[in-house]
Design an enzyme around this catalytic site. Structure first.
Site, mmCIF file in Angstrom:
data_model
loop_
_atom_site.group_PDB
_atom_site.id
_atom_site.type_symbol
_atom_site.label_atom_id
_atom_site.label_comp_id
_atom_site.label_asym_id
_atom_site.label_seq_id
_atom_site.Cartn_x
_atom_site.Cartn_y
_atom_site.Cartn_z
ATOM 1 N N CYS A 83 -4.772 -9.944 -11.633
ATOM 2 C CA CYS A 83 -3.508 -9.298 -12.009
ATOM 3 C C CYS A 83 -3.861 -8.396 -13.188
ATOM 4 O O CYS A 83 -4.526 -8.844 -14.138
ATOM 5 C CB CYS A 83 -2.475 -10.333 -12.418
ATOM 6 S SG CYS A 83 -0.992 -9.613 -13.176
ATOM 7 N N THR A 84 -3.453 -7.152 -13.110
ATOM 8 C CA THR A 84 -3.878 -6.185 -14.129
ATOM 9 C C THR A 84 -3.267 -6.469 -15.496
ATOM 10 O O THR A 84 -3.731 -5.937 -16.499
ATOM 11 C CB THR A 84 -3.523 -4.758 -13.675
ATOM 12 O OG1 THR A 84 -2.118 -4.708 -13.343
ATOM 13 C CG2 THR A 84 -4.340 -4.358 -12.461
ATOM 14 N N CYS B 242 -2.022 -2.503 -9.441
ATOM 15 C CA CYS B 242 -1.247 -3.747 -9.320
ATOM 16 C C CYS B 242 -1.749 -4.495 -8.092
ATOM 17 O O CYS B 242 -1.660 -3.986 -6.969
ATOM 18 C CB CYS B 242 0.235 -3.404 -9.157
ATOM 19 S SG CYS B 242 1.275 -4.844 -8.863
ATOM 20 N N TYR C 216 6.803 -8.136 -9.989
ATOM 21 C CA TYR C 216 6.596 -8.079 -8.542
ATOM 22 C C TYR C 216 6.249 -9.459 -7.971
ATOM 23 O O TYR C 216 6.507 -9.748 -6.805
ATOM 24 C CB TYR C 216 5.469 -7.103 -8.202
ATOM 25 C CG TYR C 216 5.874 -5.645 -8.178
ATOM 26 C CD1 TYR C 216 7.067 -5.193 -8.730
ATOM 27 C CD2 TYR C 216 5.025 -4.704 -7.580
ATOM 28 C CE1 TYR C 216 7.410 -3.856 -8.701
ATOM 29 C CE2 TYR C 216 5.366 -3.363 -7.531
ATOM 30 C CZ TYR C 216 6.557 -2.942 -8.096
ATOM 31 O OH TYR C 216 6.876 -1.614 -8.054
HETATM 32 N N1 DGL Z 1 0.259 -6.253 -12.679
HETATM 33 C C1 DGL Z 1 0.585 -6.860 -11.458
HETATM 34 C C2 DGL Z 1 -0.652 -7.287 -10.678
HETATM 35 O O1 DGL Z 1 -1.729 -6.770 -10.873
HETATM 36 C C3 DGL Z 1 1.719 -7.799 -11.238
HETATM 37 C C4 DGL Z 1 2.601 -8.379 -12.273
HETATM 38 C C5 DGL Z 1 3.978 -8.659 -11.678
HETATM 39 O O2 DGL Z 1 4.747 -7.705 -11.608
HETATM 40 O O3 DGL Z 1 4.248 -9.802 -11.278
HETATM 41 O O4 DGL Z 1 -0.567 -8.114 -9.816
#
Ligand code: DGL
Length: 265
Positions: free
Chosen positions: A192-193, A75, A43
């Site tokens: 970021c998770t 996320c 994302y």
């Molecule tokens: N796990 C996602 C977050 O907490 C994002 C990672 C990604 O898709 O770039 O921001």
């Protein structure tokens, strides 16, 4: 609500498993549906409009298919954009994941905090507003990482990820300040998770010890607050893992710890 509540946990990929793990520990009785939107990963590389246009209808489809009692957007890159849209369109309670700037600044002694997230998350107006409102006199450094989420996915999937590559992503978080260490960074927000998947290595590769702020336990507490208490049944309900790419994955064994030991269908 059914005897065992259904909790849908959503992320762009495997990072939301770090949030799921905490929620499962808090509510082992619940039924879990984990959705990784790997068809659209990462994302962090998509524009704001693209993420809203992707996530809002997709969550609608998932609500229709799984009738969850609660949805967790695990996320930061999505939550810093879509929560108001989701709440406006769907009646299910939502819990989001946004950078834990307030607790980080409250605990920093040197008043120097870094926020490590995707480039999308650190550029968001939402994140900048959190800093304006909650920096509490701290100097906050925003560090947008282009690669760390993908490196975390690779490591969890058993691919070799070098210390050199991880250190390069981490280095901008560490601001040395004065020579006596009184002004160097002492707190890093994992915004970021995916990043807690690499926790052991981040601790080892850090140029000096810092407090790492992972919001997952706080998110799990919020989920528990929003659900009625368990009805006394201690049996674990089932768990499902859905990849939007529908690509075959051979990850079951690596995933079970995040599902509290159950093998997701
Ligand atoms: N796990 C996602 C977050 O907490 C994002 C990672 C990604 O898709 O770039 O921001």
């Amino acid at each position: 609500m059914a005897l065992a509540p259904t909790i849908l946990v959503f992320d762009s990929g495997l990072g939301g498993l770090t949030v799921l793990r905490e929620i499962v520990a808090t509510r082992p009785d619940a039924h879990y549906v984990y959705v990784a939107d790997d068809a659209f990963f990462p994302y962090g590389r998509h524009g704001e409009d693209q993420i809203i246009a992707r996530v809002v209808p997709l969550i609608g489809e998932l609500i229709a298919a799984h009738t969850p009692d609660l949805v967790v957007i695990a996320c930061n890159t999505a939550s810093t954009l879509v929560m108001s849209h989701l709440r406006a369109q769907y009646l299910v309670p939502f819990v989001g994941t946004v950078p834990a700037i307030k607790p980080a600044c409250a605990q920093s002694k040197t008043k120097r905090v870094s926020v490590l997230g995707t480039r999308g998350t650190v550029n968001r107006e939402y994140t900048k507003a959190l800093i304006r409102d909650f920096a509490q006199g701290c100097e906050v450094t925003l560090v947008g990482s282009a690669e760390l989420a993908a490196l975390a996915e690779a490591a969890l999937s058993g691919v070799e990820v070098s210390d050199h590559d991880l250190s390069a992503e981490l280095a901008p978080c560490f601001i040395a300040g004065s020579e006596d260490h009184a002004a160097r960074t002492d707190t890093v927000v994992l915004a970021c998770t995916h990043y807690p998947l690499l926790m052991d290595r981040l601790v080892r590769l850090a140029p000096w010890p810092v407090g790492w702020i992972d919001p997952a336990p706080a998110i799990a507490r919020r989920v528990a607050d929003l659900l009625p208490p368990p009805n006394g049944e201690t049996d674990q309900a089932g768990a499902e893992m859905i990849f939007t790419s529908r690509r075959p994955h051979a990850l079951s064994r690596a995933l079970t710890p995040f599902f509290g030991g159950r093998i997701p269908a």
